[in-house]
Motif scaffolding. Sequence first.
Motif, PDB file in Angstrom:
ATOM      1  N   LEU A   1      -8.265  -3.858   3.758  1.00  0.00           N
ATOM      2  CA  LEU A   1      -7.852  -3.124   2.562  1.00  0.00           C
ATOM      3  C   LEU A   1      -9.058  -2.663   1.750  1.00  0.00           C
ATOM      4  CD1 LEU A   1      -5.476  -2.304   0.617  1.00  0.00           C
ATOM      5  CD2 LEU A   1      -5.858  -4.496  -0.506  1.00  0.00           C
TER       6      LEU A   1
ATOM      7  N   THR B   1       0.833  -1.204   0.000  1.00  0.00           N
ATOM      8  CA  THR B   1       0.000   0.000   0.000  1.00  0.00           C
ATOM      9  C   THR B   1       0.868   1.254   0.000  1.00  0.00           C
ATOM     10  OG1 THR B   1      -0.223  -0.214   2.424  1.00  0.00           O
ATOM     11  CG2 THR B   1      -2.028  -1.040   1.068  1.00  0.00           C
TER      12      THR B   1
ATOM     13  N   ILE C   1      -5.422   4.009  -2.130  1.00  0.00           N
ATOM     14  CA  ILE C   1      -4.694   2.846  -1.595  1.00  0.00           C
ATOM     15  C   ILE C   1      -3.673   3.295  -0.556  1.00  0.00           C
ATOM     16  CG2 ILE C   1      -3.079   0.986  -2.187  1.00  0.00           C
ATOM     17  CD1 ILE C   1      -4.500   0.833  -4.927  1.00  0.00           C
ATOM     18  N   SER C   2      -2.965   4.390  -0.849  1.00  0.00           N
ATOM     19  CA  SER C   2      -1.951   4.884   0.092  1.00  0.00           C
ATOM     20  C   SER C   2      -2.569   5.401   1.386  1.00  0.00           C
ATOM     21  CB  SER C   2      -1.114   5.985  -0.559  1.00  0.00           C
ATOM     22  OG  SER C   2      -1.864   7.176  -0.716  1.00  0.00           O
TER      23      SER C   2
ATOM     24  N   THR D   1      -4.450   3.870   3.215  1.00  0.00           N
ATOM     25  CA  THR D   1      -4.532   2.766   4.180  1.00  0.00           C
ATOM     26  C   THR D   1      -3.224   2.573   4.946  1.00  0.00           C
ATOM     27  OG1 THR D   1      -3.828   1.075   2.574  1.00  0.00           O
ATOM     28  CG2 THR D   1      -6.178   1.583   2.662  1.00  0.00           C
TER      29      THR D   1
END
Length: 408
Positions: free
Chosen positions: A379, A63, A91-92, A94
């Motif tokens: 996720l 991630t 995504i980052s 997370t």
Amino acid sequence: MASIKTQFEIPAKMKTWSYGLMAVGIVAFLIGLFTKGMSADVYDRQVFWGTIMYNAIFFLLITNVAMFFICALTIGMGGWQTALRRVPEAISATVPVFGTIAGVLLIGIVISNLHIYQWTDMEKVKEDMISSRIHGFLNPWFFSLWTIATIGLWIMLGARMRKLSAEADVENMGLEKGQSFIWRNTVTASMFIAWFGLTAGCVTPWFWQMSLNIHWGSTMYSWYTFASSFVGGLALITLFFIYLKNKGYLELANQEHLHDLGKFLFAFSIFWTYIWFAQYMLIWYANIPEETIYFKHRVQGEYKGVFFLNLVINFVCPILILMSRPAKRNYTLVTFMAVLLLFGHWLDFYQMIMGSISPIKITLGWLDFGILAFFVGILIFCVGRALTKRPLVPKYHPFLKESIIHHT
């Protein structure tokens, strides 16, 4: 811009899958905790916490790679990714979640009496010449401080990049404001790349993974870890990109962008193979006992099947399936390969970490897949929420037009 769907709404099925996977993971964790984690057998406790550890490290790294992807393209003025930029950004987002889990777990392991890391056993350190020589560097205090600094700056710099990106949703930028926007993005991206290179590309894999084998070292280990996590991160970006396209979002992104993601997947799968071969070949050719101890049980012992399956999935499949141009532009084929590569590099992290914690017995089983389900559920849940917080298209970004007309 008003005619396209820019605001993501989490589908009911996405919520159901995330909750279901987390529930499966929680059940697996509780069963594992009572049967292994609280066992009187030290080995069972090491396997239990080691299983959670390699999953936490894997998901944190893949991630975080999403932000590395954004920063690398920002520095390289890669405007083609603007139309899909909000996918790796989500995504980052997370990283704080996985970073907290991994950080607490790793620090807890080194200050406990589990001795998953051999250098935490002070009696053995005193008796071992190698351990005692590096104890000033490899000790619980420095390990903990470095882990906190590593994850903390990943979170802070990643948040800074996402905050800057949000400016592209506010108002149209003139020449001067647009130049300032790009400059500030480039400076922050450079800071992230520098810290990422020092940590994920250098020191941190030595601490978190390689130090499990206190008598073995490789100058290529951090590069190998980076290559594996980078392919996993690219596969993750590709999967969420295709998912959003299937749901009718990201209309400004098209097959040209998919082609570029496919090229990245193919190219860095070959890069991973190059690092794999270079590390293995040098050790095999020299045939020095203190170097071959890492590969001995992986090539000839219990881990032989996993070790070579890892090579088949992460090298043979990409080179046979993703080499051609049409394959990289086929949504179904790229989806299949992205899922396969994610699994393959998860398996790679399994053999890297559990192959050192449990070298004489392979442990892959229900607990591994249960904990995997838990992290996948987190996720999906976190990325889904992050996607809803901002428009999917940064409509005032100076490079948006370049991304729309992008052609390969």
